[in-house]
Motif scaffolding. Sequence first.
Motif, PDB file in Angstrom:
ATOM      1  N   UNK A 138       0.827  -1.203   0.000  1.00 31.42           N
ATOM      2  CA  UNK A 138       0.000   0.000   0.000  1.00 31.42           C
ATOM      3  C   UNK A 138       0.866   1.259   0.000  1.00 31.42           C
ATOM      4  N   UNK A 139       1.994   1.207   0.671  1.00 33.94           N
ATOM      5  CA  UNK A 139       2.919   2.342   0.653  1.00 33.94           C
ATOM      6  C   UNK A 139       3.419   2.601  -0.765  1.00 33.94           C
ATOM      7  N   UNK A 140       3.664   1.532  -1.511  1.00 42.42           N
ATOM      8  CA  UNK A 140       4.096   1.680  -2.903  1.00 42.42           C
ATOM      9  C   UNK A 140       2.978   2.272  -3.755  1.00 42.42           C
ATOM     10  N   UNK A 141       1.731   1.875  -3.491  1.00 43.01           N
ATOM     11  CA  UNK A 141       0.582   2.464  -4.200  1.00 43.01           C
ATOM     12  C   UNK A 141       0.546   3.974  -4.021  1.00 43.01           C
ATOM     13  N   UNK A 142       0.749   4.380  -2.789  1.00 41.94           N
ATOM     14  CA  UNK A 142       0.618   5.799  -2.455  1.00 41.94           C
ATOM     15  C   UNK A 142       1.777   6.624  -3.008  1.00 41.94           C
ATOM     16  N   UNK A 143       2.976   6.069  -2.928  1.00 40.21           N
ATOM     17  CA  UNK A 143       4.155   6.870  -3.250  1.00 40.21           C
ATOM     18  C   UNK A 143       4.549   6.851  -4.725  1.00 40.21           C
ATOM     19  N   UNK A 144       4.088   5.866  -5.495  1.00 41.75           N
ATOM     20  CA  UNK A 144       4.506   5.813  -6.898  1.00 41.75           C
ATOM     21  C   UNK A 144       4.041   7.047  -7.658  1.00 41.75           C
ATOM     22  N   UNK A 145       2.883   7.603  -7.230  1.00 42.69           N
ATOM     23  CA  UNK A 145       2.350   8.789  -7.900  1.00 42.69           C
ATOM     24  C   UNK A 145       2.475  10.032  -7.029  1.00 42.69           C
ATOM     25  N   UNK A 146       3.195   9.888  -5.906  1.00 42.79           N
ATOM     26  CA  UNK A 146       3.437  10.992  -4.979  1.00 42.79           C
ATOM     27  C   UNK A 146       2.132  11.616  -4.493  1.00 42.79           C
ATOM     28  N   UNK A 154      -0.564  12.994  -2.000  1.00 45.34           N
ATOM     29  CA  UNK A 154      -0.403  13.776  -0.777  1.00 45.34           C
ATOM     30  C   UNK A 154      -1.554  13.594   0.205  1.00 45.34           C
ATOM     31  N   UNK A 155      -2.726  13.176  -0.304  1.00 45.70           N
ATOM     32  CA  UNK A 155      -3.902  12.999   0.539  1.00 45.70           C
ATOM     33  C   UNK A 155      -4.507  11.620   0.303  1.00 45.70           C
ATOM     34  N   UNK A 156      -4.772  10.897   1.388  1.00 50.57           N
ATOM     35  CA  UNK A 156      -5.324   9.547   1.278  1.00 50.57           C
ATOM     36  C   UNK A 156      -6.610   9.474   2.095  1.00 50.57           C
ATOM     37  N   UNK A 157      -7.776   9.423   1.435  1.00 45.59           N
ATOM     38  CA  UNK A 157      -9.040   9.291   2.172  1.00 45.59           C
ATOM     39  C   UNK A 157      -9.148   7.896   2.789  1.00 45.59           C
ATOM     40  N   UNK A 158      -9.292   7.835   4.091  1.00 47.16           N
ATOM     41  CA  UNK A 158      -9.366   6.537   4.778  1.00 47.16           C
ATOM     42  C   UNK A 158     -10.312   6.625   5.960  1.00 47.16           C
ATOM     43  N   UNK A 159     -10.750   5.449   6.387  1.00 41.91           N
ATOM     44  CA  UNK A 159     -11.446   5.354   7.655  1.00 41.91           C
ATOM     45  C   UNK A 159     -10.428   5.221   8.773  1.00 41.91           C
ATOM     46  N   UNK A 160     -10.877   5.378   9.989  1.00 43.91           N
ATOM     47  CA  UNK A 160      -9.951   5.325  11.123  1.00 43.91           C
ATOM     48  C   UNK A 160      -9.242   3.980  11.229  1.00 43.91           C
ATOM     49  N   UNK A 161      -9.898   2.907  10.771  1.00 47.12           N
ATOM     50  CA  UNK A 161      -9.283   1.585  10.867  1.00 47.12           C
ATOM     51  C   UNK A 161      -8.081   1.433   9.939  1.00 47.12           C
ATOM     52  N   UNK A 162      -7.966   2.332   8.953  1.00 48.50           N
ATOM     53  CA  UNK A 162      -6.854   2.271   8.011  1.00 48.50           C
ATOM     54  C   UNK A 162      -5.696   3.199   8.381  1.00 48.50           C
ATOM     55  N   UNK A 163      -5.830   3.959   9.439  1.00 44.45           N
ATOM     56  CA  UNK A 163      -4.782   4.900   9.832  1.00 44.45           C
ATOM     57  C   UNK A 163      -3.430   4.232  10.090  1.00 44.45           C
ATOM     58  N   UNK A 164      -3.395   3.025  10.672  1.00 41.30           N
ATOM     59  CA  UNK A 164      -2.086   2.375  10.860  1.00 41.30           C
ATOM     60  C   UNK A 164      -1.341   2.142   9.538  1.00 41.30           C
ATOM     61  N   UNK A 165      -2.087   1.846   8.462  1.00 44.73           N
ATOM     62  CA  UNK A 165      -1.448   1.670   7.154  1.00 44.73           C
ATOM     63  C   UNK A 165      -0.821   2.974   6.678  1.00 44.73           C
ATOM     64  N   UNK A 166      -1.534   4.071   6.865  1.00 45.06           N
ATOM     65  CA  UNK A 166      -1.012   5.362   6.423  1.00 45.06           C
ATOM     66  C   UNK A 166       0.209   5.749   7.236  1.00 45.06           C
ATOM     67  N   UNK A 167       0.166   5.483   8.525  1.00 47.95           N
ATOM     68  CA  UNK A 167       1.334   5.788   9.360  1.00 47.95           C
ATOM     69  C   UNK A 167       2.530   4.947   8.953  1.00 47.95           C
ATOM     70  N   UNK A 168       2.296   3.699   8.549  1.00 43.31           N
ATOM     71  CA  UNK A 168       3.392   2.861   8.064  1.00 43.31           C
ATOM     72  C   UNK A 168       3.994   3.451   6.800  1.00 43.31           C
ATOM     73  N   UNK A 169       3.140   3.959   5.923  1.00 42.84           N
ATOM     74  CA  UNK A 169       3.635   4.607   4.703  1.00 42.84           C
ATOM     75  C   UNK A 169       4.482   5.823   5.051  1.00 42.84           C
ATOM     76  N   UNK A 170       4.024   6.607   5.987  1.00 41.05           N
ATOM     77  CA  UNK A 170       4.769   7.803   6.383  1.00 41.05           C
ATOM     78  C   UNK A 170       6.141   7.432   6.943  1.00 41.05           C
ATOM     79  N   UNK A 171       6.197   6.350   7.707  1.00 45.02           N
ATOM     80  CA  UNK A 171       7.483   5.889   8.254  1.00 45.02           C
ATOM     81  C   UNK A 171       8.413   5.430   7.133  1.00 45.02           C
ATOM     82  N   UNK A 172       7.846   4.730   6.151  1.00 51.77           N
ATOM     83  CA  UNK A 172       8.651   4.264   5.026  1.00 51.77           C
ATOM     84  C   UNK A 172       9.219   5.444   4.251  1.00 51.77           C
ATOM     85  N   UNK A 173       8.389   6.436   4.009  1.00 52.13           N
ATOM     86  CA  UNK A 173       8.838   7.627   3.275  1.00 52.13           C
ATOM     87  C   UNK A 173       9.963   8.324   4.024  1.00 52.13           C
TER      88      UNK A 173
END
Length: 331
Positions: free
Chosen positions: A133-141, A143-162
């Motif tokens: 999922x981090x690769x999905x988000x970052x390949x196109x750079x 900046x905003x990812x609409x998510x529910x609260x249950x998906x916040x850990x995934x977004x935080x993982x992406x931020x750590x990877x970046x």
Amino acid sequence: MSERVLTGDRVTGKLHLGHYVGSLKNRIELQNNYDTFVELADVQALTTHFEKPEMIKQNVRYITMDYLASGIDPEKSTIFVQSLIPEIAELTVYYSMFVTVSALRHNPTIKSEAEAHGYKDLYYGFLGYPVSQAADITFCKATLIPVGEDQLPHIEQTRKIVRKFNQLYRPVLVEPEALVGEVPRLVGLDGNNKMSKSLGNAIQLDSTEQEVNEKIKDAKTDPERIHKNDPGHPEICPIYAYHRVFRPSGADEICENCRKGTMGCVECKRKIAKSINLLLEPMRQRRADYQEHPETVDEILMAGTKRARIEAKETMREVREAMSLNYFTSK
């Protein structure tokens, strides 16, 4: 750089009213204000459906028609197929080099999804879902990812990877922000769970008027209300929950009449079925046009994927250069 939204769905089945309320309605609004990328996540669908690739192939087009019918505009949104962007797979491999297994195992979303699927021994691909999922988000750079609260850990993982990548090599990647909105979660027709395609308690977006009427007719209501004139408890009735979402202007009246026992469940269901059908009718019309011209759907997918691939190639050029992997292009 202007704001770019990345959103999408795993292609595990047709979309339903819960998807519309929870994400599609928001995406339709976002595409008017942001450069929006919408991903058909077929590779990630394999994390739980690797034994059914033929189903995934079918669902790519089904869900694309759900998108188009609901109002996602291919002139405003880039709709693309995940597996046709090889750079996403390459980024996934690179990121996996500095994400620990422990971090993935302790991801609360992974833990809850593994429990829901009954997985005790996790597959590598399932465990690595947040890296993909981090690769999905970052390949196109994005900046905003609409998510529910249950998906916040995934977004935080992406931020750590970046942050880790930019620290190790060069500040190439963009750190995304989660776009969390107040989104109502529809309960299922059975009244016991959220609306879910896997639980069979959903109204799909391609439902006919008759199918909607029949599903609403068979939906569970207040179990304590036996007779028409019995006082009801709308707070525990899924049909009342639908009134609040799909006909909010009449929800207070429904609530009052239900509590007083002055409106029966049959009439209550008739009203909400009518409102849901009014919502779905323009979707049916748009879907019919695409069903008559399936080649148009393929053209939209190919055009969107082509545009996404252009973004992916540029990002990978920068990534390889930062990692000193551009062996034959460096000066």
